[in-house]
Design a protein around this motif. Structure first.
Motif, PDB file in Angstrom:
ATOM      1  N   THR A   1     -37.894  23.608   6.245  1.00 25.21           N
ATOM      2  CA  THR A   1     -38.116  24.991   5.336  1.00 25.21           C
ATOM      3  C   THR A   1     -37.203  24.681   4.284  1.00 25.21           C
ATOM      4  OG1 THR A   1     -36.048  25.549   6.685  1.00 25.21           O
ATOM      5  CG2 THR A   1     -38.256  26.298   7.311  1.00 25.21           C
TER       6      THR A   1
ATOM      7  N   SER B   1     -39.292  24.318  -0.040  1.00 28.62           N
ATOM      8  CA  SER B   1     -38.821  25.636  -1.080  1.00 28.62           C
ATOM      9  C   SER B   1     -37.803  24.763  -1.887  1.00 28.62           C
ATOM     10  CB  SER B   1     -37.782  26.378  -0.145  1.00 28.62           C
ATOM     11  OG  SER B   1     -36.727  25.970   0.497  1.00 28.62           O
TER      12      SER B   1
ATOM     13  N   CYS C   1     -42.591  33.989  -3.045  1.00 27.09           N
ATOM     14  CA  CYS C   1     -43.346  33.944  -1.711  1.00 27.09           C
ATOM     15  C   CYS C   1     -42.879  32.943  -0.807  1.00 27.09           C
ATOM     16  CB  CYS C   1     -44.733  34.230  -1.865  1.00 27.09           C
ATOM     17  SG  CYS C   1     -45.138  35.912  -2.706  1.00 27.09           S
ATOM     18  N   VAL C   2     -43.179  31.707  -1.447  1.00 26.26           N
ATOM     19  CA  VAL C   2     -42.825  30.551  -0.636  1.00 26.26           C
ATOM     20  C   VAL C   2     -41.336  30.474  -0.099  1.00 26.26           C
ATOM     21  CG1 VAL C   2     -42.371  28.166  -0.601  1.00 26.26           C
ATOM     22  CG2 VAL C   2     -44.475  28.803  -1.879  1.00 26.26           C
TER      23      VAL C   2
ATOM     24  N   TYR D   1     -40.758  33.156   2.651  1.00 27.59           N
ATOM     25  CA  TYR D   1     -41.410  32.776   3.701  1.00 27.59           C
ATOM     26  C   TYR D   1     -40.717  31.661   4.695  1.00 27.59           C
ATOM     27  CZ  TYR D   1     -44.787  30.777   6.975  1.00 27.59           C
ATOM     28  OH  TYR D   1     -45.392  29.991   8.209  1.00 27.59           O
ATOM     29  N   LEU D   2     -40.244  30.576   3.727  1.00 23.46           N
ATOM     30  CA  LEU D   2     -39.743  29.610   4.455  1.00 23.46           C
ATOM     31  C   LEU D   2     -38.200  29.696   4.965  1.00 23.46           C
ATOM     32  CD1 LEU D   2     -41.520  26.725   2.392  1.00 23.46           C
ATOM     33  CD2 LEU D   2     -41.835  27.245   5.015  1.00 23.46           C
TER      34      LEU D   2
ATOM     35  N   VAL E   1     -38.121  34.084   6.453  1.00 26.84           N
ATOM     36  CA  VAL E   1     -39.053  34.731   7.788  1.00 26.84           C
ATOM     37  C   VAL E   1     -38.724  33.332   8.571  1.00 26.84           C
ATOM     38  CG1 VAL E   1     -41.435  34.812   8.482  1.00 26.84           C
ATOM     39  CG2 VAL E   1     -40.515  35.882   6.174  1.00 26.84           C
ATOM     40  N   ILE E   2     -39.041  32.257   8.577  1.00 25.34           N
ATOM     41  CA  ILE E   2     -39.110  30.951   9.361  1.00 25.34           C
ATOM     42  C   ILE E   2     -37.437  30.986  10.200  1.00 25.34           C
ATOM     43  CG2 ILE E   2     -39.220  28.580   9.892  1.00 25.34           C
ATOM     44  CD1 ILE E   2     -42.049  30.187   9.437  1.00 25.34           C
TER      45      ILE E   2
END
Length: 520
Positions: free
Chosen positions: A315, A319, A364-365, A368-369, A372-373
Motif C-alpha cells: 500500500t 502510493s 484517489c490512489v 484507497y491504498l 481504505v486498505i
C-alpha cells in the motif's frame, strides 16, 4: 710525668700555629703585601670530583669523544622527514574527505568491493560473508515450518527460515542501496536534470530524489504484488493474514522482498537523520513515520506477522510511486496551469496541463491504498485476529498471536494511519484552495522553495546580462571576465583573507561599465 710533657708540647705547637697565622694576616703597612687576585676561578677545575671537565674549557673534540648519546637521538633531517610524512597523511585525508563529499557513492562502492573480494577468496557457505550476500536458513522440503500445502513437494520453491544472520543480509544491502542511490542520482539523474534545463541546485536535488524514488518503487511495487499473488493474502485478504499462523518459513522471493524492503527503509532513515535530503516543514512527521515503519518491519518479521507486513508494504510502495512521479512535470519546466501552484506545494512540483487529472487520480490512489486498505487491516486486528487460528501465547511453538501482540499491532498501525491522515489533510486542503478559491496556495511543506526559485531567476538574469555584454564585446574591452555570481574570475593575491591590490570588481560595476562603453 710523661703525660704532662705531652700536653706541654701540644700547647707549644698550637701557640706556634697561631703566631704564624697572625703574621700572615698583617696589614700592608706592616711590610707584607697580600698577592692581588688577577682572575676569577670560573675556569678552574671543579673542587672535589675533578673527573668531569668544566664547560668553559671543554674543547669540541673532547666533548664529541666523551659525550653521552641521548636516549632518543633525533636529527633535524629526521624531524623534517616525519613532519613531511604527517603533512602528506593530513593532505591525503583532506583530499579524501573532499572527494567523499563530492562523490558520495565512492565509499559504499569501496566497502562493497572489499566484501565481495573477501567472499571471492572462499565462495562457499562456510564463508561468514555468505550470509551477507545470500539468504540464510535454507530448509529441506519436508521441514515442519513449511506450510502444509507446500510441504513434501519437491517441485515447490525453496523455503527459508529466519534467524540472526538476516541482520547481516540487511546490513550489507543497506550499503548496496546507499551506493545505488548516490550513483544513480549523481551519474544518471543529475545530467538529465541539467539537460532538461534545471539550473537551481535545490530543484536539481529534489528532482534527483524524486526520480530515484520513482525508479525504486517502479521495481518493488510490481515485485510486491507478484509476491502477494503467491500467498493467501492476495488481494489484501485480511483473513489470509492469520491462516496457519505462525508463518515461520517463506519462499525465497518473499524473504528477499521483505528483507530488501527493510534495508531500503533503514537506509532512508539514515538519509533522513543525517539530513542528506533537505528537511521540510513535515520533518518531524516524516521522522515519526520512519520510526513506526521500522518498528513494524522488525516486530512483524520477528513475531511472524509478515503477511500483514506484506500488505502494508505494498500500500505504501504504490502510493509512493505516484507521489514521486507527480513531482516531475514542473521540475522539467512545462507550461503552468491554475492547478500547478496548488499541487506543487503538497506534491513537490506539479506544473503540467495534465496536472488536474493526475492530481485527482493520485488523491484517489492515496485514499484507497493508505486509508481504505489500511483501515481494513486495522479492523481485522479487532475482529479476525482473535478468531482465525490459535489465539494464545506459547514461546516454545513461537505462537505469538495473543492479546499482547494484538494491542501492539493495532497501536503501531494506528500511529502510521494518523500520520497518513495528516498528509491527506494537506492534500485535501490544497485541493480545496485550488478548486474553490482559485488562488495560489502557500507551500505547506517546504520553507525555502520560493527563495530557491527567486535565487534561480536572479542567477539566470545575471547570466543573460553577462552573455549579452560579452556578445557585444563590452566586457572584452574592459579586460574582465565574470562568473555566474558577477565577480571577476581572475586569480588574485590575498593577505589574511583580504585581496591585495586592486579592489575586486563586482557584477554591478561590470554592467555599469559595459553600459557606459555601449553608450559611447
Amino acid at each position: 710525668m710523661a703525660r704532662s710533657q705531652t700536653l706541654e708540647r701540644s700547647s707549644e705547637a698550637v701557640a706556634q700555629r697561631q703566631r704564624s697565622r697572625s703574621s700572615s694576616l698583617k696589614s700592608p703597612s706592616a711590610g707584607t703585601t697580600r698577592p692581588r687576585r688577577k682572575s676569577s676561578g670560573l675556569g678552574a677545575d671543579i673542587r672535589g670530583d675533578t673527573s668531569a671537565p668544566a664547560i668553559s674549557t671543554l674543547d669540541a673534540a673532547h666533548a664529541a669523544a666523551n659525550a653521552t648519546p641521548p636516549l632518543s637521538p633525533r636529527s633535524s633531517s629526521g624531524n623534517i622527514h616525519r613532519r613531511s610524512k604527517r603533512r602528506k597523511v593530513r593532505s591525503f585525508f583532506r583530499k579524501w574527505k573532499q572527494l567523499s563529499f563530492t562523490h558520495t557513492w565512492i565509499n559504499p562502492l569501496i566497502l562493497i568491493c572489499i566484501i565481495l573480494a573477501l567472499y571471492a577468496i572462499n565462495p562457499t557457505p562456510s564463508n561468514p560473508l555468505h550470509k551477507a550476500i545470500f539468504l540464510s536458513y535454507e530448509l529441506p522440503p519436508d521441514h515442519p515450518h513449511i506450510p502444509a500445502w507446500a510441504r513434501g513437494d519437491h517441485e515447490a520453491p525453496q523455503y527459508y527460515g529466519k534467524g540472526r544472520a538476516d541482520f547481516t543480509f540487511v546490513s550489507f544491502y543497506i550499503i548496496v542501496l546507499s551506493f545505488t542511490r548516490e550513483f544513480i542520482m549523481q551519474r544518471v539523474i543529475r545530467p538529465i536534470a541539467i539537460k532538461c534545463g534545471i539550473k537551481s541546485r535545490g530543484k536539481q536535488s529534489r528532482f534527483m530524489e524524486q526520480v530515484y524514488t520513482a525508479i525504486y518503487f517502479s521495481i518493488f511495487g510490481p515485485y510486491g504484488l507478484y509476491v502477494m499473488s503467491r500467498t493467501p493474502v492476495w488481494y489484501f485478504d485480511t483473513h489470509g493474514m492469520y491462516i496457519d499462523f505462525p508463518h515461520r518459513a517463506h519462499e525465497g522471493l518473499f524473504k528477499a522482498y521483505y528483507l530488501l524492503q527493510a534495508s531500503y527503509w533503514a537506509q532512508q532513515a539514515i538519509v533522513l537523520l543525517l539530513q542528506l535530503e533537505k528537511p521540510r516543514k513535515d520533518y518531524e512527521e516524516l521522522v515519526m513515520h520512519h520510526v513506526v515503519t521500522l518498528a513494524l518491519i522488525g516486530l512483524s518479521y520477528r513475531f511472524h506477522f509478515t503477511y500483514m507486513g506484506l500488505a502494508v508494504y505494498i500500500t505504501h510502495d504504490i502510493s509512493d510511486f505516484f507521489l514521486a512521479v507527480s513531482s516531475l512535470p514542473s521540475l522539467l519546466s512545462f507550461q503552468a496551469n491554475p492547478w500547478s501552484t496548488q499541487t506543487a506545494k503538497t506534491l513537490n512540483y506539479l506544473d503540467n496541463p495534465f496536472t488536474t487529472y493526475y492530481f485527482v487520480f493520485f488523491t484517489c490512489v492515496w485514499i484507497y491504498l493508505r486509508h481504505v486498505i489500511n483501515l481494513r487491516i486495522l479492523y481485522s486486528i479487532t475482529t479476525t485476529f482473535a478468531t482465525v487460528g490459535n489465539f494464545t501465547l506459547n514461546w516454545d511453538t513461537e505462537q505469538y498471536k495473543c492479546w499482547i501482540s494484538q494491542y501492539i499491532s493495532f497501536a503501531l498501525l494506528a500511529a502510521l494511519q494518523s500520520i497518513n491522515l495528516f498528509w491527506l489533510y494537506l492534500i485535501l486542503k490544497i485541493a480545496y484552495t485550488a478548486a474553490v478559491k482559485a488562488v495560489g496556495a502557500k507551500d505547506v511543506r517546504s520553507d525555502e522553495e520560493e527563495e530557491e526559485d527567486h535565487d534561480s531567476l536572479e542567477e539566470e538574469r545575471r547570466e543573460e546580462e553577462l552573455k549579452e555584454l560579452k556578445a557585444n564585446g563590452l566586457l572584452k574591452a574592459s579586460g574582465a571576465d565574470y562568473n555566474s555570481e558577477g565577480l571577476k574570475d581572475v586569480p588574485e593575491v590575498r593577505l589574511n583573507g583580504r585581496a591585495v591590490g586592486e579592489k575586486e570588481e563586482s557584477y554591478a560595476d561590470a554592467v555599469k561599465e559595459g553600459q557606459k562603453m555601449g553608450s559611447k
